[in-house]
Write an enzyme that holds these catalytic residues in place. Structure first.
Site, PDB file in Angstrom:
ATOM      1  N   VAL A 156      28.034  28.680  16.492  1.00  0.00           N
ATOM      2  CA  VAL A 156      27.379  27.927  15.430  1.00  0.00           C
ATOM      3  C   VAL A 156      26.611  28.851  14.496  1.00  0.00           C
ATOM      4  CG1 VAL A 156      25.271  27.519  16.782  1.00  0.00           C
ATOM      5  CG2 VAL A 156      25.908  25.918  14.950  1.00  0.00           C
ATOM      6  N   CYS A 179      24.965  32.055  16.287  1.00  0.00           N
ATOM      7  CA  CYS A 179      26.195  32.685  16.771  1.00  0.00           C
ATOM      8  C   CYS A 179      26.297  32.648  18.294  1.00  0.00           C
ATOM      9  CB  CYS A 179      26.313  34.116  16.247  1.00  0.00           C
ATOM     10  SG  CYS A 179      26.283  34.216  14.449  1.00  0.00           S
TER      11      CYS A 179
END
Length: 220
Positions: free
Chosen positions: A68, A162
């Site tokens: 993400v 991430c």
């Protein structure tokens, strides 16, 4: 090079997919530069538990790699639509070239940065300043990289950036670099073209694909 301005994420994503599906062996490569309205995007194999508290910011699962991340105004997003076969590049090498383009760009601003094995992106003193996620279809890449320039970093605190719990995030403004996103975009395009052995003029624009509908006004 195509400057899209401030756009919603999904129409630009769909335009990239359409471009990739319709391109032929002679279709010129393109570089799209854009800012997105606030959105969280999750990679195709991304884990939802890394989205901690999205609040009113929409979350979209995409077809790129990675976990993400957050996109918002003041962040420069560079989408590289490249024929990898024609460029004689593999995905790993393309990632390396894009990362090095950002490292070289930041160095030109007096900002020291580096990459990390196994953790795509660029880091300044341990804090992530640029994220990277790609998709390859029919031998061609789309998606690209996101470089934090002059933005509100608070939304990153609502996710594991991430996929890394507690990862610090930074931006060019906080490292005393230029804050004008148009200037940074032009400089980044030059670095990417140089690393790929092209000239910026070879990253052409086809208005058929480089024209997703405009974003609504903020607050609309």
């Amino acid at each position: 090079m195509c400057r899209l301005g401030l756009r919603e994420f999904e129409p630009v994503w769909r335009a990239m997919q359409s471009f990739t599906d319709r391109r032929g062996p002679d279709t010129p490569d393109e570089l799209w530069l854009v800012e997105h309205l606030p959105v969280y995007t999750l990679g195709q194999a991304g884990r939802s538990e890394h989205v901690l508290n999205p609040g009113d910011i929409p979350l979209i699962r995409t077809d790129r790699g990675g976990q993400v991340t957050y996109h918002g105004p003041g962040q420069l997003v560079a989408y590289l639509l490249l024929d990898l076969h024609r460029a004689r590049l593999g995905v790993k090498r393309l990632v390396q070239l894009l990362e090095q383009s950002v490292v070289d760009l930041l160095a030109s601003y007096g900002i020291a940065s580096s990459t990390r094995p196994g953790a795509p992106g660029v880091y300044a003193e341990g804090a992530k300043i640029a994220a990277l996620g790609l998709r390859v279809r029919r031998g061609c890449s789309f998606h690209g990289l996101a470089l934090n320039v002059d933005m509100d970093l608070e939304p990153f605190s609502r996710i594991d950036p991430c996929g890394y719990r507690g990862l610090e995030v930074t931006q060019i403004r906080d490292r005393c670099g230029p804050m004008e996103i148009g200037e940074v975009g032009s400089d980044l395009a030059v670095e990417i073209a140089r690393r790929l052995g092209l000239t910026p003029s070879l990253l052409e624009v086809d208005p058929t694909f480089c024209a997703p509908p405009p974003a609504p006004a903020r607050g609309a």
